[in-house]
Design a protein around this motif. Structure first.
Motif, PDB file in Angstrom:
ATOM      1  N   GLY A   8      46.804  50.856  46.612  1.00 13.75           N
ATOM      2  CA  GLY A   8      45.369  50.700  46.366  1.00 13.75           C
ATOM      3  C   GLY A   8      44.565  51.654  47.217  1.00 13.75           C
ATOM      4  O   GLY A   8      43.613  51.259  47.887  1.00 13.75           O
ATOM      5  N   TYR A  83      39.284  45.425  49.810  1.00 14.15           N
ATOM      6  CA  TYR A  83      39.890  46.498  49.020  1.00 14.15           C
ATOM      7  C   TYR A  83      39.175  47.826  49.259  1.00 14.15           C
ATOM      8  O   TYR A  83      38.006  47.862  49.618  1.00 14.15           O
ATOM      9  CB  TYR A  83      39.754  46.250  47.511  1.00 14.15           C
ATOM     10  CG  TYR A  83      39.987  44.875  47.001  1.00 14.15           C
ATOM     11  CD1 TYR A  83      41.231  44.275  47.106  1.00 14.15           C
ATOM     12  CD2 TYR A  83      38.977  44.179  46.354  1.00 14.15           C
ATOM     13  CE1 TYR A  83      41.452  43.014  46.592  1.00 14.15           C
ATOM     14  CE2 TYR A  83      39.193  42.917  45.829  1.00 14.15           C
ATOM     15  CZ  TYR A  83      40.427  42.337  45.957  1.00 14.15           C
ATOM     16  OH  TYR A  83      40.644  41.098  45.450  1.00 14.15           O
ATOM     17  N   LYS A  88      38.972  48.768  43.840  1.00 12.22           N
ATOM     18  CA  LYS A  88      37.980  47.839  43.296  1.00 12.22           C
ATOM     19  C   LYS A  88      37.366  48.383  42.014  1.00 12.22           C
ATOM     20  O   LYS A  88      37.112  47.631  41.067  1.00 12.22           O
ATOM     21  CB  LYS A  88      36.892  47.567  44.337  1.00 12.22           C
ATOM     22  CG  LYS A  88      35.793  46.619  43.891  1.00 12.22           C
ATOM     23  CD  LYS A  88      36.275  45.198  43.777  1.00 12.22           C
ATOM     24  CE  LYS A  88      35.152  44.197  43.644  1.00 12.22           C
ATOM     25  NZ  LYS A  88      34.484  44.154  42.386  1.00 12.22           N
ATOM     26  N   PHE A  91      39.825  47.959  39.220  1.00 14.34           N
ATOM     27  CA  PHE A  91      39.833  46.514  38.995  1.00 14.34           C
ATOM     28  C   PHE A  91      38.603  46.096  38.170  1.00 14.34           C
ATOM     29  O   PHE A  91      38.710  45.332  37.211  1.00 14.34           O
ATOM     30  CB  PHE A  91      39.833  45.880  40.385  1.00 14.34           C
ATOM     31  CG  PHE A  91      40.026  44.402  40.489  1.00 14.34           C
ATOM     32  CD1 PHE A  91      41.237  43.813  40.182  1.00 14.34           C
ATOM     33  CD2 PHE A  91      39.008  43.597  40.968  1.00 14.34           C
ATOM     34  CE1 PHE A  91      41.431  42.444  40.335  1.00 14.34           C
ATOM     35  CE2 PHE A  91      39.189  42.236  41.133  1.00 14.34           C
ATOM     36  CZ  PHE A  91      40.406  41.658  40.810  1.00 14.34           C
ATOM     37  N   ASP A  92      37.427  46.614  38.537  1.00 12.02           N
ATOM     38  CA  ASP A  92      36.193  46.280  37.813  1.00 12.02           C
ATOM     39  C   ASP A  92      36.230  46.771  36.372  1.00 12.02           C
ATOM     40  O   ASP A  92      35.857  46.031  35.456  1.00 12.02           O
ATOM     41  CB  ASP A  92      34.973  46.869  38.526  1.00 12.02           C
ATOM     42  CG  ASP A  92      34.647  46.156  39.829  1.00 12.02           C
ATOM     43  OD1 ASP A  92      35.146  45.030  40.041  1.00 12.02           O
ATOM     44  OD2 ASP A  92      33.897  46.733  40.641  1.00 12.02           O
ATOM     45  N   SER A  95      38.593  44.801  34.208  1.00 14.00           N
ATOM     46  CA  SER A  95      38.087  43.446  33.952  1.00 14.00           C
ATOM     47  C   SER A  95      37.190  43.381  32.718  1.00 14.00           C
ATOM     48  O   SER A  95      36.954  42.301  32.181  1.00 14.00           O
ATOM     49  CB  SER A  95      37.312  42.920  35.168  1.00 14.00           C
ATOM     50  OG  SER A  95      36.028  43.514  35.254  1.00 14.00           O
ATOM     51  N   HIS A 102      42.822  40.820  34.234  1.00 17.07           N
ATOM     52  CA  HIS A 102      43.077  42.101  34.904  1.00 17.07           C
ATOM     53  C   HIS A 102      44.549  42.495  34.938  1.00 17.07           C
ATOM     54  O   HIS A 102      44.920  43.603  34.584  1.00 17.07           O
ATOM     55  CB  HIS A 102      42.600  42.079  36.362  1.00 17.07           C
ATOM     56  CG  HIS A 102      41.219  41.600  36.579  1.00 17.07           C
ATOM     57  ND1 HIS A 102      40.872  40.279  36.489  1.00 17.07           N
ATOM     58  CD2 HIS A 102      40.094  42.258  36.899  1.00 17.07           C
ATOM     59  CE1 HIS A 102      39.592  40.144  36.744  1.00 17.07           C
ATOM     60  NE2 HIS A 102      39.088  41.325  36.995  1.00 17.07           N
ATOM     61  N   PHE A 103      45.387  41.588  35.409  1.00 14.53           N
ATOM     62  CA  PHE A 103      46.786  41.925  35.659  1.00 14.53           C
ATOM     63  C   PHE A 103      47.737  41.367  34.604  1.00 14.53           C
ATOM     64  O   PHE A 103      48.946  41.328  34.813  1.00 14.53           O
ATOM     65  CB  PHE A 103      47.195  41.500  37.076  1.00 14.53           C
ATOM     66  CG  PHE A 103      46.500  42.337  38.111  1.00 14.53           C
ATOM     67  CD1 PHE A 103      46.967  43.597  38.444  1.00 14.53           C
ATOM     68  CD2 PHE A 103      45.330  41.897  38.711  1.00 14.53           C
ATOM     69  CE1 PHE A 103      46.304  44.391  39.360  1.00 14.53           C
ATOM     70  CE2 PHE A 103      44.659  42.686  39.634  1.00 14.53           C
ATOM     71  CZ  PHE A 103      45.151  43.933  39.964  1.00 14.53           C
ATOM     72  N   PHE A 127      42.969  39.241  48.126  1.00  9.68           N
ATOM     73  CA  PHE A 127      43.597  39.371  46.812  1.00  9.68           C
ATOM     74  C   PHE A 127      44.256  38.059  46.386  1.00  9.68           C
ATOM     75  O   PHE A 127      44.157  37.655  45.225  1.00  9.68           O
ATOM     76  CB  PHE A 127      44.615  40.514  46.781  1.00  9.68           C
ATOM     77  CG  PHE A 127      45.154  40.730  45.399  1.00  9.68           C
ATOM     78  CD1 PHE A 127      44.439  41.477  44.481  1.00  9.68           C
ATOM     79  CD2 PHE A 127      46.347  40.147  44.990  1.00  9.68           C
ATOM     80  CE1 PHE A 127      44.906  41.649  43.183  1.00  9.68           C
ATOM     81  CE2 PHE A 127      46.824  40.312  43.703  1.00  9.68           C
ATOM     82  CZ  PHE A 127      46.094  41.070  42.792  1.00  9.68           C
ATOM     83  N   SER A 134      42.661  36.341  38.011  1.00 11.35           N
ATOM     84  CA  SER A 134      42.801  37.706  37.497  1.00 11.35           C
ATOM     85  C   SER A 134      44.123  37.940  36.779  1.00 11.35           C
ATOM     86  O   SER A 134      44.499  39.076  36.545  1.00 11.35           O
ATOM     87  CB  SER A 134      42.678  38.699  38.653  1.00 11.35           C
ATOM     88  OG  SER A 134      41.432  38.571  39.271  1.00 11.35           O
TER      89      SER A 134
END
Length: 179
Positions: A8, A83, A88, A91-92, A95, A102-103, A127, A134
């Motif tokens: 990350g 993060y 991030k 991730f955003d 989403s 997300h995952f 996290f 997520s």
């Protein structure tokens, strides 16, 4: 077994990238794809940008990589107890893809490291709190403190206690993916 691995961080000398490379190399016989977040650089997410362009194509590409995997190994860098902006932002954007978490409900082996004694435990905790919302099923996590004292390039983890802990956690993850 298809494993997706990434750090990350977008730093060229990322210690989290070194850790995730080392750990993912321990999964002999599995197809490991190591991603670089630099390949998923997007403008900062905002609702204005989303209205303008929809879901960014790189976010969809990242989500597709997640969906094609059976396991995710990720090592989160900790910036100010959270993060990195790069992680991030991905991730955003992910989403915002309709109809998915997300995952993608994938199992995750969560890692973190830092130069200090905390080893990135704060970002791991952040996290882990977010993971259930997520679509991230964290199987286990591993925190490596004092990276420059506990890790050596070419050898990996040189601290005996931390190496033994990591081996136990790798065995746990392997038993989950190869029941």
């Amino acid at each position: 077994m298809k494993i997706l691995a990434f750090a990350g961080s977008i730093s060229s000398d990322s210690i989290n990238r070194k850790l995730v490379e080392y750990v993912s190399s321990r999964f002999d016989g599995h197809d490991v794809e190591l991603l670089d977040l630099n390949d998923y650089e997007m403008p900062f997410f905002s609702s204005d940008r989303e209205r303008e362009i929809g879901v960014h194509p790189l976010a969809q590409k990242f989500a597709d990589k997640i969906d094609a995997s059976d396991l995710i190994i990720m090592s989160l860098a900790e910036y100010n107890s959270a993060y990195t902006a790069a992680f991030k932002n991905v991730f955003d954007w992910v989403s915002r893809i309709k109809g998915r978490k997300h995952f993608g409900e994938k199992p995750i082996f969560l890692l973190s490291t830092a130069p200090g004694p905390g080893g990135g435990k704060n970002v791991s905790e952040v996290f882990m709190k977010r993971a259930p919302f997520s679509g991230a099923h964290v199987l286990t996590n591993f925190v490596l403190p004092k990276f420059k004292e506990t890790f050596e390039e070419g050898k990996g983890i040189i601290d005996e206690e931390k190496r033994a802990e990591l081996e136990e956690k790798i065995d746990l993850v392997i038993s989950h993916i190869n029941p």
